[in-house]
Design a protein around this motif. Sequence first.
Motif, short mmCIF file in Angstrom:
data_model
loop_
_atom_site.label_atom_id
_atom_site.label_comp_id
_atom_site.label_asym_id
_atom_site.label_seq_id
_atom_site.Cartn_x
_atom_site.Cartn_y
_atom_site.Cartn_z
N ALA A 262 0.96 -1.17 -0.06
CA ALA A 262 -0.11 0.01 0.04
C ALA A 262 1.02 1.05 -0.07
N ARG A 263 1.90 1.26 0.68
CA ARG A 263 2.75 2.43 0.77
C ARG A 263 3.44 2.47 -0.36
N THR A 264 3.97 1.37 -0.93
CA THR A 264 4.74 1.58 -2.35
C THR A 264 3.81 2.00 -3.44
N LEU A 265 2.47 1.63 -3.53
CA LEU A 265 1.61 2.27 -4.55
C LEU A 265 0.79 3.44 -4.18
N ASP A 266 1.07 3.96 -2.93
CA ASP A 266 0.30 5.08 -2.32
C ASP A 266 -1.23 4.84 -2.33
N ILE A 267 -1.58 3.68 -1.91
CA ILE A 267 -3.24 3.55 -1.69
C ILE A 267 -3.22 3.06 -0.43
N ASN A 268 -4.52 2.74 -0.10
CA ASN A 268 -5.04 2.23 1.25
C ASN A 268 -4.82 0.91 1.35
N MET A 269 -4.30 0.55 2.60
CA MET A 269 -3.90 -0.81 2.80
C MET A 269 -5.16 -1.61 3.04
N HIS A 270 -6.56 -1.39 2.93
CA HIS A 270 -7.38 -2.16 2.77
C HIS A 270 -7.80 -2.61 1.42
N THR A 271 -7.53 -1.40 0.40
CA THR A 271 -7.67 -1.79 -1.00
C THR A 271 -6.61 -3.05 -1.25
N VAL A 272 -5.50 -3.17 -0.79
CA VAL A 272 -4.52 -4.14 -1.04
C VAL A 272 -5.35 -5.43 -0.55
N LEU A 273 -5.60 -5.27 0.68
CA LEU A 273 -6.30 -6.49 1.28
C LEU A 273 -7.61 -7.14 0.54
N ARG A 274 -8.24 -6.01 -0.06
CA ARG A 274 -9.27 -6.81 -0.91
C ARG A 274 -8.81 -7.26 -2.23
N GLY A 275 -7.66 -6.84 -2.61
CA GLY A 275 -7.09 -7.58 -3.89
C GLY A 275 -6.51 -9.02 -3.46
N TYR A 276 -5.97 -9.02 -2.34
CA TYR A 276 -5.63 -10.31 -1.85
C TYR A 276 -6.59 -11.34 -1.58
N GLN A 277 -7.80 -10.79 -1.03
CA GLN A 277 -8.89 -11.62 -0.74
C GLN A 277 -9.70 -12.05 -2.18
N LEU A 278 -9.43 -11.14 -3.19
CA LEU A 278 -9.94 -11.84 -4.31
C LEU A 278 -9.33 -13.00 -4.88
N LEU A 279 -7.79 -13.01 -4.64
CA LEU A 279 -7.09 -14.06 -5.02
C LEU A 279 -7.29 -15.34 -3.81
N LYS A 280 -7.37 -15.04 -2.84
CA LYS A 280 -7.85 -16.17 -2.07
C LYS A 280 -9.15 -16.69 -2.34
N ASP A 281 -10.26 -15.99 -2.81
CA ASP A 281 -11.43 -16.62 -3.18
C ASP A 281 -11.31 -17.26 -4.27
N GLU A 282 -10.18 -16.98 -4.96
CA GLU A 282 -9.89 -17.71 -6.27
C GLU A 282 -9.05 -19.11 -6.02
N LYS A 283 -8.56 -19.07 -4.99
CA LYS A 283 -7.98 -20.41 -4.51
C LYS A 283 -6.42 -20.31 -4.89
N LEU A 284 -5.99 -19.14 -5.18
CA LEU A 284 -4.67 -18.67 -5.91
C LEU A 284 -3.78 -18.54 -4.73
N ILE A 285 -4.18 -17.93 -3.47
CA ILE A 285 -3.30 -17.68 -2.34
C ILE A 285 -4.23 -18.17 -1.23
N GLU A 286 -3.35 -18.16 0.03
CA GLU A 286 -3.84 -18.41 1.31
C GLU A 286 -3.39 -17.29 2.26
N LEU A 287 -4.37 -16.67 3.06
CA LEU A 287 -3.94 -15.59 3.97
C LEU A 287 -3.70 -16.03 5.32
N ARG A 288 -2.58 -16.08 5.80
CA ARG A 288 -2.30 -16.78 7.03
C ARG A 288 -2.03 -15.71 7.92
#
Length: 119
Positions: A43-69
């Motif tokens: 989020a800091r690198t892209l100058d966006i809100n951390m929750h936006t990054v987390l939403r992107g990660y959640q999309l990937l989790k929903d697609e079973k491409l990543i796990e959030l641990r």
Amino acid sequence: MLVTIDRASPLSLAEQIAASVRRNMADGTLRKGDRLPPARTLARTLDINMHTVLRGYQLLKDEKLIELRRGRGAVVTADAPSKALVIESCQQFVQLARSAGMSGPDIVQLVTDRLNGTA
């Protein structure tokens, strides 16, 4: 891993983050077991809100491409880069079809016809 966003894109920032990660998986830059950057850091690198990054990660989790641990962050779980490529290609297809004026049911019918060999 390179994550890029385009603030002028009609895609949400979260979807753009997910798309960048998918592309990195598809081209082999990211492999099973690799960790994604911490949401706060990205989020800091892209100058966006951390929750936006987390939403992107959640999309990937929903697609079973990543796990959030908890404590370990986001970890790539997809065995085959082809799955990430298929999902990313599908996203691009839907975006193209919508920009061509096709409705949801029209898009589904087009794909169904191709799957059934009727068109």
